[in-house]
Design a protein around this motif. Structure first.
Motif, PDB file in Angstrom:
ATOM      1  N   LEU A 200       1.506   2.609  -3.244  1.00 33.30           N
ATOM      2  CA  LEU A 200       1.083   1.206  -3.228  1.00 33.30           C
ATOM      3  C   LEU A 200       1.153   0.635  -1.809  1.00 33.30           C
ATOM      4  CD1 LEU A 200       2.779  -0.123  -6.484  1.00 33.30           C
ATOM      5  CD2 LEU A 200       0.352   0.331  -6.123  1.00 33.30           C
ATOM      6  N   VAL A 201       2.237   0.910  -1.091  1.00 36.36           N
ATOM      7  CA  VAL A 201       2.371   0.384   0.277  1.00 36.36           C
ATOM      8  C   VAL A 201       1.280   0.958   1.174  1.00 36.36           C
ATOM      9  CG1 VAL A 201       3.869   0.334   2.289  1.00 36.36           C
ATOM     10  CG2 VAL A 201       4.841  -0.026   0.023  1.00 36.36           C
ATOM     11  N   ALA A 202       0.963   2.255   1.016  1.00 39.40           N
ATOM     12  CA  ALA A 202      -0.097   2.863   1.824  1.00 39.40           C
ATOM     13  C   ALA A 202      -1.462   2.275   1.464  1.00 39.40           C
ATOM     14  CB  ALA A 202      -0.099   4.379   1.617  1.00 39.40           C
TER      15      ALA A 202
ATOM     16  N   ILE B 253      -6.658  -2.720   1.391  1.00 47.89           N
ATOM     17  CA  ILE B 253      -7.062  -3.698   0.354  1.00 47.89           C
ATOM     18  C   ILE B 253      -6.405  -5.048   0.669  1.00 47.89           C
ATOM     19  CG2 ILE B 253      -6.968  -4.231  -2.107  1.00 47.89           C
ATOM     20  CD1 ILE B 253      -6.817  -1.271  -2.674  1.00 47.89           C
ATOM     21  N   TYR B 254      -7.196  -6.092   0.650  1.00 44.33           N
ATOM     22  CA  TYR B 254      -6.657  -7.436   0.856  1.00 44.33           C
ATOM     23  C   TYR B 254      -6.402  -8.081  -0.495  1.00 44.33           C
ATOM     24  CZ  TYR B 254      -6.337 -12.399   1.833  1.00 44.33           C
ATOM     25  OH  TYR B 254      -5.897 -13.690   1.870  1.00 44.33           O
ATOM     26  N   GLN B 255      -5.149  -8.564  -0.692  1.00 44.14           N
ATOM     27  CA  GLN B 255      -4.768  -9.261  -1.919  1.00 44.14           C
ATOM     28  C   GLN B 255      -3.868 -10.431  -1.537  1.00 44.14           C
ATOM     29  OE1 GLN B 255      -2.891  -5.927  -3.773  1.00 44.14           O
ATOM     30  NE2 GLN B 255      -4.618  -5.541  -5.166  1.00 44.14           N
ATOM     31  N   PRO B 256      -4.106 -11.564  -2.043  1.00 38.68           N
ATOM     32  CA  PRO B 256      -3.252 -12.715  -1.672  1.00 38.68           C
ATOM     33  C   PRO B 256      -1.867 -12.631  -2.322  1.00 38.68           C
ATOM     34  CG  PRO B 256      -4.929 -13.351  -3.260  1.00 38.68           C
ATOM     35  CD  PRO B 256      -5.267 -11.951  -2.863  1.00 38.68           C
ATOM     36  N   PHE B 257      -1.769 -12.005  -3.527  1.00 43.43           N
ATOM     37  CA  PHE B 257      -0.479 -11.877  -4.203  1.00 43.43           C
ATOM     38  C   PHE B 257      -0.255 -10.411  -4.559  1.00 43.43           C
ATOM     39  CE2 PHE B 257      -1.950 -16.176  -5.123  1.00 43.43           C
ATOM     40  CZ  PHE B 257      -0.856 -16.934  -4.730  1.00 43.43           C
TER      41      PHE B 257
END
Length: 863
Positions: free
Chosen positions: A787-789, A794-798
């Protein structure tokens, strides 16, 4: 550039591809139309080609008719030249054959002359051998003389032998007479001394018999002593064999322990053994660091190995230093040998004695429980202190199963009324299958899948350490050495007794032999009667003088016969020399005859071959004469039929057959393709009109194709740029994932992405184990790292993570939270929210401006 922008690029690329495909379809339709025009023009084109071929074939027909006439003349002239050449070769062969016949006849005459000469030589040699007074007659005479001399020598040798035998008999008779005379003189003296000798022999026999009885008694004593010593040696040897068996077992245990030490070192990394050697060789340390801690710990109860390893896993690779100076030096060595993972280092004072934990252990024993400290064998005091301080091994208990844990909680055996400084409260327990129980107010239970042992293997359960085994082996070796010294002393004593026994036995045997000899001598002396001779002393002397006269006469005859024999030997040597010379001459003449016969046979064989060769040459001469006559007749006929050569005609290299075949083909073609001149003009005009229209349409298609190629080049460049951007994101995802997994000590991890199939594959390995065998904590770490990689692309606000650390231990959980905090520094526009049931230190994260919200403790029941 983010993934959303990649989608826009992909959509534009797909529209461009659709446009290119539409244009390509229209161009293909134009090409098909041009192909139809070419196909419709093919019948007329074939007719035009036939018209051109007919014109060419008519011109070629006239040329071939003239060439055919010329070829007929050349063929006849060539045949005439060939026959003349063959005639010349035949005539030359005839001359050579006649020459060879004359040479063969001359050689046959020479061979006949040689055969006659050799026959004359053979007759002369045979005459030398067989004529009167020849070599064979002389050989017979010399052989006869040699046999007569040999017979005389044999007879003289027989006479010499008789005389020699007579001399020996006379000498023996003289000796016998002298002996009788001496015996006669000593007879009176011997009769006086016989009685005195008999008395002396009887006394000596009696003394030796007494010595023999004493010797037999000593031999019996020596035999009993030797048997007793042998029994003692056998007992000691059996004791040595038992000790050697025990020593062999101890050595095997020591080898297994050394192997386990090597394996335990390799568990912490392939570089660890080299690093430990460097630590021992480095003299900068105030005190040598101790580690990894797992090298000094052994579980003596295999049943609890897995539970103990789960409790101590986080500290097994830790090193212990006495101060910060040694810590810095140790970090330098770690940097040299390892670029990624580095073991944890603890600074503490080196204690010479472990703290007193007897109060805690006694409380646990009274409760019929078992602590981790009781199943461990710790070889270092400093390591023991560290485990007590950092992992409370004396206050952590081992339980059979979870039901046992529930019974303990209900019974309240661990609720001690008073706890002083020497007694610790038990707050944690482990089952043999690795389940962890927190014995606090919440009473939490954590279970996971069983994993293979890493630090405590099934063979690592020795109750003795390496030094203790070496001490035990040394004690056994000293005991064996003492027993060997005792056995050597007994063997030396036995050998001395055996030597005394052998000497006594030898002397007893000699004494017995001497007694027997004395008895025989006494019996002989008792049985001896007085000697009486038939002759007087004077008669014996007269016989001795008579033997002397006979001996001198016989010696004279023997010398005469010996001298005559030597003379005959000389005559025999001369006769033998003459016989050998005659034999050599006869052999030489015989060999000469054999050589002459062989030469005659060779010359006769050569004459026979010459005769056969002459016969073949005669036949060949007759055949050549017939061939010459036949060639002359052919030349006469060809000369008569040869045509006259025209001055204006050209030469040709082709045969008549080739020219006639080509001319027949042209006539057949002209006959099958007859037409008129008006038909030819109409066909040519129609062909030119259709050809011009097809060329004009082809130019239009070529211009459209060039424009399509430019458009495809533009689309391909856009595709390549899109692929590079996608590969960059894929590379960043894989590289980031590998780095995060290596920080958590995973071996070989990777991510494979197939854009065509739209598939993603994650590969995870640790200690050569598959994904199915990984624990819950290891799976949580791999999911967290992925997930961290992935957030880098990927841009996600939350971004929310729910109980991602539920199966992680404290060390893994803290390192994962640190990585997540560092990741948020790069993506400040996104908010990261983590839900976890684990306890978190608020002071650490408030300093970093990370808000923490605590939820109320949920109510759980044991049922």
């Amino acid at each position: 550039m983010k993934v959303s922008q990649l989608d826009q690029i992909k959509h534009a690329y797909e529209e461009a591809v659709c446009t290119v495909q539409s244009i390509s379809q229209r161009i293909n339709a134009m090409k098909e139309k041009h192909t139809d025009m070419i196909r419709a023009m093919e019948p007329i084109e074939q007719q035009v080609k036939k018209i051109d071929v007919r014109r060419t074939q008519e011109e070629k027909k006239h040329q071939l008719e003239a060439e055919l006439i010329l070829a007929h003349g050349n063929q006849a002239h060539q045949e005439l030249l060939t026959i003349k050449t063959e005639l010349d070769q035949t005539q030359k062969s005839k001359d050579e054959n006649e020459k060879r016949m004359s040479e063969t006849i001359n050689r046959m005459n020479e061979i006949e002359k040689k055969i006659i000469d050799l026959s004359n030589d053979k007759q002369d040699v045979e005459k030398d051998l067989t004529c009167s007074n020849g070599l064979r007659e002389l050989n017979y005479q010399f052989t006869k003389d040699k046999k007569e001399i040999e017979f005389l020598i044999y007879r003289l040798s027989h006479e010499c032998g008789k005389h020699h035998q007579t001399l020996n008999e006379i000498e023996q008779e003289q000796i016998r007479l002298k002996k009788h005379i001496d015996e006669y003189r000593n007879l009176s003296q011997e009769s006086n001394h016989s009685e005195e000798g008999r008395q002396k022999l009887e006394n000596e026999i009696q003394n030796r018999q007494q010595q023999q009885l004493h010797s037999n008694t000593l031999m019996t004593t020596y035999t009993n002593d030797i048997s007793s010593i042998n029994e003692t040696i056998r007992n000691k040897q059996s004791t040595i064999d038992c000790i050697q068996g025990e020593l062999k077992q101890k050595n095997q245990e020591l080898d297994e322990l050394k192997k386990l030490e090597t394996d335990k070192t390799s568990v912490y990394g392939t570089w660890m053994s080299e690093c430990l050697k460097a630590i021992q060789n480095d003299n900068r340390f105030h005190k040598k660091p101790i580690g990894p801690i797992g090298r000094y710990i052994r579980c003596i109860e295999p049943r609890w190995s897995y539970a103990v390893e789960k409790h101590l896993a986080g500290i097994m690779s830790t090193f212990i230093c006495s101060d910060s100076h040694d810590e810095k030096i140790l970090l330098e060595l770690f940097t040299t040998y390892s670029t990624g993972y580095r073991p944890h280092i603890v600074c503490m004072k080196y204690c010479e004695q472990a703290p007193d934990i007897s109060g805690t252990l006694n409380r646990i024993r009274r409760a019929n429980l078992l602590s981790i400290y009781q199943v461990l064998k710790i070889d270092n005091v400093v390591v023991e202190c560290a485990l007590i301080d950092l992992r409370q091994i004396e206050a952590t208990i081992l339980l059979e199963n979870l039901d046992h844990a529930k019974q303990i909680r209900q019974s309240g055996v661990l609720r001690w009324e008073s706890v002083n400084k020497k007694v610790k409260q038990v707050v944690e327990a482990w089952t043999y299958d690795g389940s962890n129980i927190k014995l606090d107010k919440a009473f939490r239970i954590y279970t996971n899948d069983r994993q293979p042992l890493r630090y405590f293997t099934s063979n690592n359960t020795q109750s003795l350490s390496n030094d203790e085994l070496n001490t035990e082996i040394k004690r056994l070796q000293e005991q064996i050495q003492q027993m060997n010294v005792s056995i050597d002393e007994l063997r030396a004593k036995r050998q001395q007794t055996i030597n005394d026994f052998e000497n006594l036995k030898k002397s007893s045997s000699e004494n017995t032999k001497k007694i027997n000899d004395l008895n025989k001598e006494l019996d002989q002396l008792n049985s001896t009667l007085p000697i009486v001779y038939d002759y007087t002393l004077d008669e014996l002397k007269e016989k001795l003088d008579e033997c002397g006269r006979t001996y001198r006469e016989t010696q004279k005859k023997f010398d005469e016969a010996k001298e005559t024999k030597e003379l005959k030997h000389q005559d025999l040597d001369e006769a033998t020399q003459k016989y050998e010379n005659i034999i050599k001459k006869i052999d030489s003449k015989t060999k000469e005859i054999d050589d002459i016969n062989e030469r005659i046979t060779d010359q006769q064989s050569a004459r026979q071959e010459m005769h056969q060769q002459l016969t073949r040459l005669t036949k060949k001469s007759v055949q050549l004469n017939e061939d010459i006559q036949r060639y002359e007749e052919k030349i006469t006929n060809l000369t008569k039929n040869l045509p006259k050569k025209s001055k204006s005609s050209k030469s040709t290299n082709r045969s008549v057959r080739e020219i006639q075949q080509e001319l027949d083909g042209i006539n057949h073609f002209l006959k099958s393709n007859e037409d008129t001149r008006e038909q030819r003009q109409l066909i040519i005009k129609e062909f030119q009109t259709k050809r011009d229209s097809a060329l004009a349409f082809k130019k239009i298609c070529d211009r459209a194709q060039v424009q399509l190629k430019h458009l495809e080049t533009f689309v391909n460049k856009r595709k390549e740029r899109f692929g590079r951007i996608a590969d960059q994101h894929q590379y960043l995802l894989r590289h980031k994932f590998k780095d995060l997994m290596q920080k958590h000590h995973f071996d070989d991890c990777d991510i494979k992405i197939d854009h065509k199939r739209e598939e993603l594959e994650i590969i995870i390995k640790k200690n050569q184990r598959s994904v199915a065998s990984l624990s819950g904590g290891e799976r949580s770490i791999s999911t967290f790292s992925f997930l961290v990689a992935l957030w880098g692309s990927i841009y996600q606000p939350f971004r929310l993570l729910d109980e991602i650390d539920i199966y992680m231990d404290n060390e893994k959980r803290n390192s994962s939270l640190e990585l997540l905090y560092e990741n948020t520094q790069y993506y400040s526009s996104s908010q990261h929210v983590i839900f976890t049931p684990q306890a978190i230190d608020p002071q650490i994260w408030k300093n970093r401006k990370v808000p923490i919200f605590c939820m109320p403790t949920p109510k759980r029941s044991l049922e």
